[in-house]
Every structure is written in C-alpha cells, then in structure tokens.
Write an enzyme that holds these catalytic residues in place. Structure first.
Site, mmCIF file in Angstrom:
data_model
loop_
_atom_site.group_PDB
_atom_site.id
_atom_site.type_symbol
_atom_site.label_atom_id
_atom_site.label_comp_id
_atom_site.label_asym_id
_atom_site.label_seq_id
_atom_site.Cartn_x
_atom_site.Cartn_y
_atom_site.Cartn_z
ATOM 1 N N GLN A 73 39.818 45.378 56.553
ATOM 2 C CA GLN A 73 40.600 44.819 57.658
ATOM 3 C C GLN A 73 41.353 45.943 58.371
ATOM 4 O O GLN A 73 41.972 45.719 59.400
ATOM 5 C CB GLN A 73 41.592 43.783 57.106
ATOM 6 C CG GLN A 73 40.934 42.603 56.424
ATOM 7 C CD GLN A 73 41.931 41.768 55.646
ATOM 8 O OE1 GLN A 73 42.623 40.922 56.205
ATOM 9 N NE2 GLN A 73 42.041 42.039 54.355
ATOM 10 N N ASN A 74 41.310 47.133 57.786
ATOM 11 C CA ASN A 74 42.065 48.262 58.325
ATOM 12 C C ASN A 74 41.335 48.889 59.509
ATOM 13 O O ASN A 74 40.104 48.849 59.582
ATOM 14 C CB ASN A 74 42.320 49.295 57.228
ATOM 15 C CG ASN A 74 43.076 48.663 56.073
ATOM 16 O OD1 ASN A 74 43.666 47.600 56.207
ATOM 17 N ND2 ASN A 74 43.011 49.315 54.915
ATOM 18 N N HIS A 114 38.088 44.287 61.484
ATOM 19 C CA HIS A 114 39.075 44.149 62.577
ATOM 20 C C HIS A 114 38.977 45.300 63.565
ATOM 21 O O HIS A 114 39.953 45.638 64.249
ATOM 22 C CB HIS A 114 40.493 44.060 61.996
ATOM 23 C CG HIS A 114 40.761 42.770 61.289
ATOM 24 N ND1 HIS A 114 41.773 42.623 60.367
ATOM 25 C CD2 HIS A 114 40.143 41.565 61.336
ATOM 26 C CE1 HIS A 114 41.774 41.388 59.905
ATOM 27 N NE2 HIS A 114 40.798 40.719 60.473
ATOM 28 N N CYS A 159 36.067 48.937 76.935
ATOM 29 C CA CYS A 159 36.277 48.351 78.261
ATOM 30 C C CYS A 159 36.104 46.839 78.167
ATOM 31 O O CYS A 159 35.082 46.361 77.648
ATOM 32 C CB CYS A 159 35.262 48.932 79.259
ATOM 33 S SG CYS A 159 35.293 48.087 80.845
ATOM 34 N N CYS A 186 32.808 46.050 80.876
ATOM 35 C CA CYS A 186 31.399 46.319 80.531
ATOM 36 C C CYS A 186 31.181 46.567 79.038
ATOM 37 O O CYS A 186 30.034 46.720 78.604
ATOM 38 C CB CYS A 186 30.898 47.519 81.339
ATOM 39 S SG CYS A 186 31.666 49.070 80.851
ATOM 40 N N GLY A 237 44.725 45.366 48.078
ATOM 41 C CA GLY A 237 45.731 45.671 49.084
ATOM 42 C C GLY A 237 45.749 44.746 50.271
ATOM 43 O O GLY A 237 45.974 45.170 51.397
ATOM 44 N N ASN A 254 46.523 44.398 43.505
ATOM 45 C CA ASN A 254 47.590 44.290 44.496
ATOM 46 C C ASN A 254 48.938 44.435 43.789
ATOM 47 O O ASN A 254 49.018 44.231 42.571
ATOM 48 C CB ASN A 254 47.501 42.921 45.191
ATOM 49 C CG ASN A 254 48.013 42.979 46.631
ATOM 50 O OD1 ASN A 254 47.563 43.802 47.417
ATOM 51 N ND2 ASN A 254 48.973 42.132 46.946
ATOM 52 N N GLU A 308 51.470 42.571 44.326
ATOM 53 C CA GLU A 308 52.125 41.261 44.216
ATOM 54 C C GLU A 308 51.035 40.202 44.218
ATOM 55 O O GLU A 308 49.926 40.449 44.713
ATOM 56 C CB GLU A 308 53.080 41.031 45.401
ATOM 57 C CG GLU A 308 52.353 41.026 46.739
ATOM 58 C CD GLU A 308 53.209 40.637 47.931
ATOM 59 O OE1 GLU A 308 52.629 40.550 49.034
ATOM 60 O OE2 GLU A 308 54.423 40.434 47.756
HETATM 61 N N1 APR Z 1 49.222 49.025 46.186
HETATM 62 C C1 APR Z 1 48.959 47.699 45.990
HETATM 63 N N2 APR Z 1 49.299 46.713 46.876
HETATM 64 C C2 APR Z 1 49.965 47.115 47.980
HETATM 65 C C3 APR Z 1 50.310 48.469 48.235
HETATM 66 C C4 APR Z 1 49.891 49.453 47.265
HETATM 67 N N3 APR Z 1 50.136 50.741 47.451
HETATM 68 N N4 APR Z 1 50.972 48.541 49.425
HETATM 69 C C5 APR Z 1 51.064 47.255 49.886
HETATM 70 N N5 APR Z 1 50.456 46.393 49.025
HETATM 71 C C6 APR Z 1 50.242 44.953 49.193
HETATM 72 C C7 APR Z 1 51.409 44.194 49.807
HETATM 73 O O1 APR Z 1 52.325 43.779 48.812
HETATM 74 C C8 APR Z 1 50.684 43.008 50.447
HETATM 75 O O2 APR Z 1 50.444 41.992 49.488
HETATM 76 O O3 APR Z 1 49.178 44.817 50.132
HETATM 77 C C9 APR Z 1 49.338 43.613 50.878
HETATM 78 C C10 APR Z 1 49.258 43.941 52.366
HETATM 79 O O4 APR Z 1 49.276 42.721 53.050
HETATM 80 P P1 APR Z 1 49.504 42.673 54.648
HETATM 81 O O5 APR Z 1 50.607 43.547 55.027
HETATM 82 O O6 APR Z 1 49.567 41.237 54.997
HETATM 83 O O7 APR Z 1 48.172 43.354 55.221
HETATM 84 P P2 APR Z 1 46.709 42.727 55.364
HETATM 85 O O8 APR Z 1 46.444 41.722 54.303
HETATM 86 O O9 APR Z 1 45.771 43.836 55.486
HETATM 87 O O10 APR Z 1 46.834 41.969 56.791
HETATM 88 C C11 APR Z 1 45.684 41.364 57.288
HETATM 89 O O11 APR Z 1 46.808 40.915 59.341
HETATM 90 O O12 APR Z 1 48.327 41.695 60.774
HETATM 91 C C12 APR Z 1 46.998 41.460 60.643
HETATM 92 O O13 APR Z 1 45.138 42.507 61.640
HETATM 93 C C13 APR Z 1 46.163 42.732 60.738
HETATM 94 O O14 APR Z 1 44.324 43.442 59.346
HETATM 95 C C14 APR Z 1 45.609 42.894 59.329
HETATM 96 C C15 APR Z 1 45.636 41.484 58.790
#
Ligand code: APR
Length: 276
Positions: free
Chosen positions: A104-105, A122, A130, A133, A195, A236, A238
């Site tokens: 998603q990054n 994403h 553009c 086009c 993550g 993750n 959390e």
């Molecule tokens: N190690 C483990 N987990 C981590 C770390 C780490 N170093 N750093 C952050 N996290 C966890 C956070 O606690 C959270 O649960 O990663 C998760 C990141 O979640 P988000 O900030 O919601 O990011 P993401 O899930 O990628 O968001 C999805 O939302 O805003 C839009 O388009 C954007 O691609 C993005 C999409």
C-alpha cells in the site's frame, strides 16, 4: 514471541506460494511516518484533503500541500532508505519463498531493497500522471516544471494537469494492480501481513481472499479460488482489524526486528531439513 517466530518459519518453509501485504508500518523505521499511529500523518493533515474530487476541484492547492509536506520532511521519499523489514522480504524472495509483495506504500522502498515483484496497490509518489492523457512523469521532471513556475504542473503532450500518481481516496485502484493482487491472494498458501492497520479497502480485503477465497470479490467474474485457506501471519506492533478474525496469529513487535528473526529461523530450519 519466539514460538511464533518458529511457527512462522515452519509455515513459510512448508509453503508453495508466499505473498506479502505491507503497509506504512513497514517504512516507519526508514523515517517515513505512518498514517494512523500517534504522531502519524493523519494527525497533522486532514485525510479528506486527499479525496480525488478535492484534487480535481483545486489541483494547485493539493500540489502546494504536498510541497509543504516534503519541506517538512513528512513525505521525503527520495532520500529514504529501506530498513531491515524491506531487506528481509527481499531476502525471502531471493530464498525462493516469497512470490510477490503487494504494498500500500508509495515510497518505492521494497524495490530499493531489491524486491523484484512489487505490486504498487496505491500507486507511487515517485511519479506523476496526466489526468488528461494518462502520460506518466518521474517526480524529478515534475519538480523541474514546478521550479519553472508551473503550479499545477502540466503535461507536455496534451497540456493536461499532472497529479501525484498515488491513489487518492475515492479514486479507483490501478486495474492491473487490483487484478494481479486478487489472483496472488487467491494463489497464496501463506500471506504475511506486515505494518498495516488493515482499515482501508479494498487492500484490507486481500487477507480475506487469501483466507477464504471469499469476500466481495468472490461473486465477481474472477475464476474460483484454486485453494482456500491460506495461513495469514500478521506482523505488527498492535492488534489490527484482522487479528483474531482473519489472521491465524499476530507476531507483536517491530517489523524491522521480527521479519529478520523469521528469516534467521528459516535459515536454521533449512540447515536442519535442507533447502527446498
Ligand atoms: N513495526 C510494526 N508495526 C508498525 C511499525 C513498526 N515499525 N510502525 C507502525 N506500525 C503499525 C501501526 O501501529 C499501525 O497498526 O503499522 C500500522 C500502520 O497503519 P496505518 O498508519 O493505518 O497505515 P496503512 O495500514 O498502510 O494505511 C493504509 O491508508 O491513508 C491511507 O493510502 C494510505 O496506504 C495507506 C492506507
């Protein structure tokens, strides 16, 4: 946690088709803030500003915001370097286990780490596109246009407005990325979800597809899932929306620590059992 690391190594060792789904949490250890953690981007910026309609209504304003975010180091993609999490996934690919990374990054760090099959679900902020086009421009060419006073930057081919090539809210996922991600999720017998808070759809649907081959894509025209019931491993710091519902287990910790530990355990297993 040690047991779960061992379990993950076993599950990967026994798998035929491992797929990873990653989110912003994989890049925080590279100095790029995530979105929803304390101190995340959505605490500082209103996510509604990144609605596609808002861009269409006032592209100059959105470009000014992204320039401000860059100046303040909140969106510094060019300088960021991959961390141990990116490198571990690239190594897992080189070991022959990981077939592709669905991310998603928009920071290109998986590719910088050497991952060869990366699906940018994403889009990417290393490009602009553009909206007339569809022609794509690398970000440094766009910087030149902006430095030359073009704000919003315009397409040299059709004169259309250029938009950062990341998917804004309310904008469709690039069709090829969507199609490939669904079929990879269906083929997966192990999915590593790292993550991500798993609250943004349709990306957050992919673990469901891997797990049950179901979800709202199941009624679409896409061919029925060849295997149902991938093992979904979450890494993750959390619990997330998937925890206890779709994922088989959560390894609670920093991705830059846990993913390399899984690789180390896998190598130990290979020494014991032989490489596959
Ligand atoms: N190690 C483990 N987990 C981590 C770390 C780490 N170093 N750093 C952050 N996290 C966890 C956070 O606690 C959270 O649960 O990663 C998760 C990141 O979640 P988000 O900030 O919601 O990011 P993401 O899930 O990628 O968001 C999805 O939302 O805003 C839009 O388009 C954007 O691609 C993005 C999409």
């Amino acid at each position: 946690m040690k047991n779960l690391i061992k379990r993950a190594a076993w599950d990967i060792y026994g798998a035929q088709h491992v797929v990873a789904l990653t989110g912003a949490g994989v890049s925080t250890e590279s100095g790029i803030p995530d979105f929803r953690s304390p101190g995340g981007l959505w605490e500082k910026y209103d996510p509604m500003e990144f609605m596609y309609e808002r861009f269409i209504a006032n592209p100059k304003r959105i470009w000014e915001m992204s320039l401000k975010m860059k100046r303040e180091g909140d969106l510094d993609m060019a300088e960021a370097m991959p961390n141990q999490a990116h490198l571990a996934l690239s190594e897992l690919e080189a070991m022959g286990y990981l077939k592709c990374v669905i991310t998603q990054n928009v920071d290109n760090l998986h590719q910088k780490a050497g991952s060869s099959d990366v699906i940018e679900f994403h889009g990417s902020l290393l490009w602009g596109r553009c909206i007339g086009c569809g022609r794509r421009y690398p970000s440094d060419a766009i910087d030149d246009k902006i430095d030359a006073g073009q704000l919003p930057p315009l397409c040299g081919q059709c004169g259309g407005i250029l938009k950062p090539d990341a998917v804004f809210f309310g904008e469709p996922i690039p069709p090829q990325a969507l199609q490939r991600s669904i079929s990879e999720a269906r083929r997966a017998d192990v999915m590593i979800v790292a993550g991500t808070s798993a609250v943004v759809y349709p990306a957050a649907e992919l673990p469901f597809i891997a797990k049950r081959g179901g979800g709202f894509f199941s009624t679409s025209v896409i061919e029925p899932s060849p295997n149902v019931g991938a093992i979904v491993i979450e890494v993750n710091d959390e619990p997330t929306q998937l925890t206890g519902k779709v994922s088989d287990y959560l390894i609670l910790g920093k991705v830059g620590t846990v993913l390399p530990e899984i690789i180390a355990q896998l190598r130990e297993l290979e020494r014991e059992k032989g490489t596959k």
